[in-house]
Design an enzyme around this catalytic site. Structure first.
Site, PDB file in Angstrom:
ATOM      1  N   LYS A   1       0.811  -1.222   0.000  1.00 42.69           N
ATOM      2  CA  LYS A   1       0.000   0.000   0.000  1.00 42.69           C
ATOM      3  C   LYS A   1       0.839   1.264   0.000  1.00 42.69           C
ATOM      4  O   LYS A   1       0.367   2.325  -0.404  1.00 42.69           O
ATOM      5  CB  LYS A   1      -0.972  -0.015   1.179  1.00 42.69           C
ATOM      6  CG  LYS A   1      -2.066  -1.062   0.996  1.00 42.69           C
ATOM      7  CD  LYS A   1      -3.250  -0.848   1.895  1.00 42.69           C
ATOM      8  CE  LYS A   1      -4.340  -1.855   1.543  1.00 42.69           C
ATOM      9  NZ  LYS A   1      -5.522  -1.759   2.350  1.00 42.69           N
TER      10      LYS A   1
ATOM     11  N   LYS B   1      -5.660  -9.814  -7.027  1.00 42.91           N
ATOM     12  CA  LYS B   1      -6.806  -9.792  -6.118  1.00 42.91           C
ATOM     13  C   LYS B   1      -7.832  -8.758  -6.575  1.00 42.91           C
ATOM     14  O   LYS B   1      -7.455  -7.661  -6.981  1.00 42.91           O
ATOM     15  CB  LYS B   1      -6.265  -9.416  -4.728  1.00 42.91           C
ATOM     16  CG  LYS B   1      -7.281  -9.312  -3.629  1.00 42.91           C
ATOM     17  CD  LYS B   1      -6.623  -8.895  -2.313  1.00 42.91           C
ATOM     18  CE  LYS B   1      -6.756  -7.391  -2.090  1.00 42.91           C
ATOM     19  NZ  LYS B   1      -6.692  -6.991  -0.674  1.00 42.91           N
TER      20      LYS B   1
ATOM     21  N   LYS C   1     -10.523  -2.726  -4.362  1.00 42.49           N
ATOM     22  CA  LYS C   1     -11.108  -1.428  -4.726  1.00 42.49           C
ATOM     23  C   LYS C   1     -10.071  -0.499  -5.334  1.00 42.49           C
ATOM     24  O   LYS C   1     -10.413   0.445  -6.024  1.00 42.49           O
ATOM     25  CB  LYS C   1     -11.792  -0.771  -3.522  1.00 42.49           C
ATOM     26  CG  LYS C   1     -10.860  -0.517  -2.375  1.00 42.49           C
ATOM     27  CD  LYS C   1     -11.584   0.132  -1.229  1.00 42.49           C
ATOM     28  CE  LYS C   1     -10.725   0.141   0.011  1.00 42.49           C
ATOM     29  NZ  LYS C   1     -10.799  -1.083   0.786  1.00 42.49           N
TER      30      LYS C   1
END
Ligand code: AQP
Length: 332
Positions: free
Chosen positions: A112, A195, A198
């Site tokens: 991230k 994966k 969002k």
């Protein structure tokens, strides 16, 4: 009854099929066998910048979606993380028990923070798995229903619980992840080895539960497959088809084998068209129910208030034990 605990971030306008099939569906199923605590992780949400107005709206939309999918507020405590201050309070104690290097090893932080660089990521994003450990351990749950991407965080949670129990006194139960292998990683429709997430590069890769069903049907019909024509489950050679089979099987209850048989000798077109119909049939009533629930915000807020009350009663007891064991003076 043993307890079940899990949370979800209110960071999108809708939950997606990865969230639903990977985790949320299991929340619904565990409600009878376990005493369930399910929270909306608003404190985790602000580890990255959020627009306050949008965040507040998404929190309520998240609560409505949980109820619409079958989480029963009479059986399950549904609450906002920030309504139970013990989460942040235990989070601090656990931060003091976590090694810097240990926190550094969390791959989700690496992923991230990769975009903007580590320096631009917040300290909250770095310590988020430790707050997550607190979220879990406060309730001494037996199981934590999550998707595969959370496995490493669950391991950290168990390590911290064990460390605390060993250093002070047995306080925490070591929770087991509850990960259903078949749906543990739903993948992106356009990039079937990644994966479904969002933060995907293309919105066409994600099926959002609250999207217009026609849009979702189109996304299924244009999902990436392969140059073959055989509907067969093979995650190596046919990642896209396998993902669609997984979604099909999860939504209908039909086994993968029976679906392979059903589509034998028929092309991908038929297969995708019929899966699109299955998806529309699933999301349409879900979406209507969510929108209906959102019309009565007072009732939603009341569900959250009573959920927080039930959660706090459990969490505060654990926190009191923890404070006592680490040597804090009890307020008199
Ligand atoms: N693709 C997925 N397959 C299976 N399970 C999944 N989960 C998420 N994506 C998949 C599970 O959903 C639960 C809630 O996750 P979260 O609140 O942590 O949301 P998230 O992981 O932030 O969702 P995204 O879309 O994956 O967000 P980004 O892009 O920020 O990483 C968890 O139990 C998770 O395992």
């Amino acid at each position: 009854k043993p307890r079940a605990l899990s949370g979800i971030q209110p960071t999108a306008d809708s939950f997606h099929f990865g969230n639903y099939l990977g985790a949320l569906r299991q929340w619904v199923d565990l409600q009878d066998e376990y005493e369930p605590f399910f929270f909306i992780a608003d404190q985790h949400a602000i580890t990255v910048e959020q627009d306050p107005k949008v965040l507040r709206e998404r929190c309520l939309v998240s609560a409505a979606q949980l109820i619409a999918m079958g989480i029963d507020p009479d059986k399950s405590a549904i609450f906002m993380q920030s309504h139970v201050p013990a989460h942040a309070q235990l989070g601090w104690v656990l931060q003091c028990l976590t090694g810097f290097g240990e926190a550094r090893r969390m791959t989700q932080f690496k992923d991230k923070s990769a975009k903007g660089g580590e320096g631009a990521a917040s300290v909250g994003l770095f310590t988020y798995p430790i707050l997550q450990a607190a979220d879990i351990l406060l309730y001494r749950p037996a199981v934590v229903p999550v998707g595969e991407d959370q496995r490493q965080h669950l391991e950290l949670t168990r390590d911290l619980a064990q460390r605390f129990n060993h250093r002070y006194k047995k306080t925490f139960r070591l929770p087991d992840p509850y990960i259903l292998k078949a749906t543990a990683k739903i993948t992106d429709l356009q990039e079937p080895t990644a994966k479904m997430s969002k933060s995907a590069s293309s919105p066409n890769g994600i099926i959002n539960l609250l999207d217009d069903p026609k849009v979702s049907a189109k996304k299924i019909r244009s999902a990436v497959t392969d140059s073959g024509a055989e509907v067969r489950f093979d995650t190596e050679e046919k990642a896209g088809v396998s993902n669609l089979l997984t979604i099909y099987s999860a939504l209908t209850g039909d086994s993968i084998a029976s679906l392979e048989e059903k589509y034998e000798g028929r092309g991908y077109g038929d297969f995708k068209k019929e899966l699109a119909e299955v998806v529309v049939e699933f999301v349409t009533p879900f979406r209507n129910r969510t929108l209906e629930l959102l019309e009565d915000k007072a009732t939603l807020n009341q569900v959250l208030a009573s959920g927080a009350e039930r959660a706090a009663a459990v969490a505060e007891r654990t926190l009191a034990d923890v404070y006592d064991r680490v040597g804090f003076v009890q307020p008199q």
